[in-house]
Design a protein around this motif. Structure first.
Motif, PDB file in Angstrom:
ATOM      1  N   SER A  56       1.085  -1.046   0.351  1.00 36.56           N
ATOM      2  CA  SER A  56      -0.015   0.422   0.078  1.00 36.56           C
ATOM      3  C   SER A  56       0.840   1.223  -0.287  1.00 36.56           C
ATOM      4  N   ASP A  74       1.621   6.684   1.761  1.00 43.70           N
ATOM      5  CA  ASP A  74       0.065   5.958   1.760  1.00 43.70           C
ATOM      6  C   ASP A  74      -0.005   6.373   0.294  1.00 43.70           C
ATOM      7  N   LYS A  76      -3.151   5.223  -0.469  1.00 39.86           N
ATOM      8  CA  LYS A  76      -4.555   5.544   0.067  1.00 39.86           C
ATOM      9  C   LYS A  76      -4.740   6.637  -0.459  1.00 39.86           C
ATOM     10  N   THR A  77      -4.102   7.847   0.876  1.00 44.04           N
ATOM     11  CA  THR A  77      -4.449   8.395   1.591  1.00 44.04           C
ATOM     12  C   THR A  77      -3.445   9.346   1.095  1.00 44.04           C
ATOM     13  N   TRP A 278       0.242   3.751 -11.991  1.00 43.36           N
ATOM     14  CA  TRP A 278       0.027   5.556 -11.278  1.00 43.36           C
ATOM     15  C   TRP A 278       1.183   6.425 -12.134  1.00 43.36           C
ATOM     16  N   ARG A 290      -3.471   7.535 -10.517  1.00 36.12           N
ATOM     17  CA  ARG A 290      -4.110   6.506 -10.830  1.00 36.12           C
ATOM     18  C   ARG A 290      -5.236   6.304 -12.303  1.00 36.12           C
TER      19      ARG A 290
END
Length: 294
Positions: A56, A74, A76-77, A278, A290
């Motif tokens: 991740s 991270d 995702k965040t 990405w 992404r």
């Protein structure tokens, strides 16, 4: 007169290639997700690779002018999860990252930092910094004795290079050079001495082929499919693995190009373990995006 004709002919061929590539573009909805990378010290994201310790997380670094350090986030965040400083080395012009398999069974994967930028084509050698991957959710220092510095030269003079990836089939690190005109060199650097299994300190890159691609700013290999992805300032370009037996035949095919979102100077591309592609942009905060390329 003959030289001028050859130049104009080459330019005409380059334009035809660009037009043909444009026909393959999938420009609708180029981005499907984006986050801001929270560490404001990352102002010129110039390389990126996904962590093998924590899928991740991503690793990135600044372009020339920064200290020798790596940033972890991270994906995702966008939260900054770690920052690691490399002691005893100088970041001349860091341009890309790649991940190598573990040196020993059960050991950590190895990060390769390509200090390979050379806009003026004046460097008599470039450097690869090889280190065992750290925990991306921690911060710390990588001591000089933990860093292997590999000096690499090209067999035909200096080149600017911003795009590298590890090729599993040949067990080598691939260098795709950067020029304003196409037909750039694709070089392979053999990282291990066959007799000892240890990496050499001084290496000569091997020219594999010429590729009709201008202004390559980054590259990565899909760990699942084997596809090679290359970014330019405007496009993400896929050289599909398909049934190609060798990297040379794979890179000789007509690729598929996708429009990139309108970000500030895209110079990093990475593929995660789910084949998502990405890119990051320069600027603060940097954007991690992404792409919609499926």
């Amino acid at each position: 007169m003959i030289r001028r004709f050859h130049f104009r002919s080459a330019l005409f061929v380059w334009l035809l290639v660009a037009i043909a590539t444009q026909a393959n573009l999938l420009a609708e909805e180029p981005a499907v997700a984006s986050v801001e990378l929270a560490d404001k010290d990352l102002t010129e994201s110039s390389g990126m690779v996904f962590s093998t310790k924590d899928s991740s997380c991503i690793w990135s670094h600044n372009d020339s002018g920064d200290r020798a350090r790596l940033f972890a986030f991270d994906a995702k965040t966008g939260e900054a999860t770690g920052q690691w400083h490399l002691q005893g080395v100088t970041a001349v012009d860091w341009e890309d990252l790649a991940m190598l398999p573990a040196a020993n069974v059960g050991g950590p994967a190895r990060l390769v930092i390509a200090d390979s930028g050379d806009n003026q084509q004046r460097r008599d050698h470039i450097e690869l910094l090889v280190i065992d991957e750290m925990d991306p959710r921690k911060s710390g220092v990588v001591n000089r004795e933990e860093i292997q510095v590999l000096r690499v030269r090209y067999p035909d003079g200096a080149h600017d290079c911003e795009a590298i990836w590890f090729d599993e089939s040949s067990r080598g690190l691939m260098f795709l050079c950067k020029r304003f005109t196409p037909w750039v060199g694709l070089y392979r650097v053999a990282l291990a001495n066959g007799s000892s299994g240890r990496s050499n300190d001084d290496l000569v890159a091997e020219l594999i082929q010429r590729v009709p691609l201008a202004l390559a700013t980054a590259a990565d290999r899909d760990p699942v499919t084997g596809d090679v992805w290359v970014s330019t300032y405007w496009q993400a370009i896929k050289f599909a693995k398909a049934d190609h037996e060798t990297l040379k035949t794979q890179m000789s095919q007509t690729p598929v190009a996708f429009d990139l979102p309108k970000l500030k100077q895209i110079e990093a591309i990475a593929v995660d373990s789910n084949s998502n592609v990405w890119v990051t942009s320069e600027g603060s905060p940097a954007l991690l995006v992404r792409l919609n390329v499926r």
